[in-house]
Motif scaffolding. Structure first.
Motif, PDB file in Angstrom:
ATOM      1  N   GLU A 143      12.100  -8.213   1.296  1.00 27.97           N
ATOM      2  CA  GLU A 143      10.828  -8.428   1.996  1.00 27.97           C
ATOM      3  C   GLU A 143      10.668  -7.396   3.138  1.00 27.97           C
ATOM      4  O   GLU A 143       9.567  -6.830   3.336  1.00 27.97           O
ATOM      5  N   ALA A 144      11.767  -7.154   3.866  1.00 25.55           N
ATOM      6  CA  ALA A 144      11.714  -6.170   4.966  1.00 25.55           C
ATOM      7  C   ALA A 144      11.431  -4.776   4.436  1.00 25.55           C
ATOM      8  O   ALA A 144      10.628  -4.007   5.022  1.00 25.55           O
ATOM      9  N   ASP A 145      12.061  -4.435   3.322  1.00 22.14           N
ATOM     10  CA  ASP A 145      11.842  -3.125   2.706  1.00 22.14           C
ATOM     11  C   ASP A 145      10.384  -2.976   2.264  1.00 22.14           C
ATOM     12  O   ASP A 145       9.762  -1.904   2.406  1.00 22.14           O
ATOM     13  N   ALA A 146       9.864  -4.086   1.716  1.00 22.76           N
ATOM     14  CA  ALA A 146       8.466  -4.044   1.241  1.00 22.76           C
ATOM     15  C   ALA A 146       7.508  -3.849   2.419  1.00 22.76           C
ATOM     16  O   ALA A 146       6.522  -3.083   2.340  1.00 22.76           O
ATOM     17  N   LYS A 147       7.781  -4.534   3.524  1.00 22.31           N
ATOM     18  CA  LYS A 147       6.922  -4.400   4.705  1.00 22.31           C
ATOM     19  C   LYS A 147       6.993  -2.987   5.272  1.00 22.31           C
ATOM     20  O   LYS A 147       5.967  -2.410   5.707  1.00 22.31           O
ATOM     21  N   ALA A 148       8.196  -2.431   5.281  1.00 20.83           N
ATOM     22  CA  ALA A 148       8.360  -1.068   5.810  1.00 20.83           C
ATOM     23  C   ALA A 148       7.594  -0.060   4.953  1.00 20.83           C
ATOM     24  O   ALA A 148       6.923   0.869   5.457  1.00 20.83           O
ATOM     25  N   ALA A 149       7.687  -0.252   3.634  1.00 23.75           N
ATOM     26  CA  ALA A 149       6.991   0.643   2.717  1.00 23.75           C
ATOM     27  C   ALA A 149       5.487   0.523   2.904  1.00 23.75           C
ATOM     28  O   ALA A 149       4.741   1.530   2.871  1.00 23.75           O
ATOM     29  N   GLN A 150       5.025  -0.713   3.096  1.00 23.72           N
ATOM     30  CA  GLN A 150       3.590  -0.926   3.295  1.00 23.72           C
ATOM     31  C   GLN A 150       3.127  -0.257   4.597  1.00 23.72           C
ATOM     32  O   GLN A 150       2.052   0.350   4.653  1.00 23.72           O
ATOM     33  N   ALA A 151       3.976  -0.372   5.624  1.00 23.17           N
ATOM     34  CA  ALA A 151       3.603   0.242   6.908  1.00 23.17           C
ATOM     35  C   ALA A 151       3.516   1.750   6.770  1.00 23.17           C
ATOM     36  O   ALA A 151       2.592   2.421   7.337  1.00 23.17           O
TER      37      ALA A 151
END
Length: 230
Positions: free
Chosen positions: A212-220
């Protein structure tokens, strides 16, 4: 009446009467055989299922059983052949039963003519009374022994029953203990399995958080790139 007829009449008496007559006739030499003769009387009565103590002779099959009980190796046929050779059984006679007297004549190898001599009975009432008394005393002793033996057998049976019951209870206790150990082992195994599943769930949860953290970072990053383009 001939001597052979007298012998026939004697063979029709009860087992006890035959034994008393025989013992009295040969008291001088067989005085100490009272107990043995009484044992013969008892076994004959036991094997005579129809007449018991009122009987006078056994059929051939029961007679063979009687002989085996006292470790006699002869057969009824051999015994009769011997008695026939002495004239105690007529050549034309074919007896259907084996009276105790026939066995006693063979066993002690005595003269059957002497046995039929009534003067050896009636002329010596004192000796006859002794024979009667001896057999009665032996009978009483045998009954007492049988009573004690029966009591001992009963006590043994009760002891064995108690021992078997104790063994059964012990077996049940061991089975219960084993079952409890089995349940304990199963419970431990289930607890360990639950811990493993809990650890796996925790690990899976952490992995999900990382994704989930990786996904948020990628989205950012994506959003920042798009902002620069504008």
């Amino acid at each position: 009446m001939s001597e052979l007829d007298k012998l026939h009449d004697l063979c029709k008496k009860t087992y006890k009467e035959q034994a008393v007559w025989f013992l009295n006739a040969f008291w001088d030499t067989l005085e100490k055989e009272g107990e043995t003769l009484w044992n013969y009387v008892i076994v004959n009565a036991e094997l005579d299922l129809e007449n018991h103590e009122e009987g006078c002779g056994l059929d051939e099959m029961k007679a063979h059983v009687f002989l085996e009980k006292f470790d006699e190796t002869l057969t009824v046929r051999e015994m009769r052949a011997k008695l026939r050779s002495t004239g105690a059984i007529g050549e034309a006679e074919r007896p259907k039963t084996v009276p105790l007297t026939h066995f006693l004549l063979y066993k002690y190898a005595v003269d059957w003519h002497t046995l039929t001599d009534e003067t050896r009975q009636g002329s010596n009432k004192e000796e006859m009374a002794k024979a009667e008394k001896m057999l009665e005393e032996v009978a009483a002793a045998v009954k007492q022994s049988e009573s004690k033996a029966a009591t001992a057998r009963k006590a043994l049976a009760e002891a064995q029953s108690a021992e078997n019951a104790a063994k059964e209870r012990e077996s049940e206790a061991v089975a219960s203990e084993n079952a409890a150990k089995q349940r304990e082992a199963e419970a431990k195994s289930a607890a360990e399995e639950a811990k493993k599943r809990e650890a796996q769930a925790f690990e899976d949860a952490n992995a999900a958080k990382d994704r989930e953290a990786d996904a948020k970072a990628a989205q950012a990053e994506l959003e920042a790139a798009l902002a620069e383009v504008k």
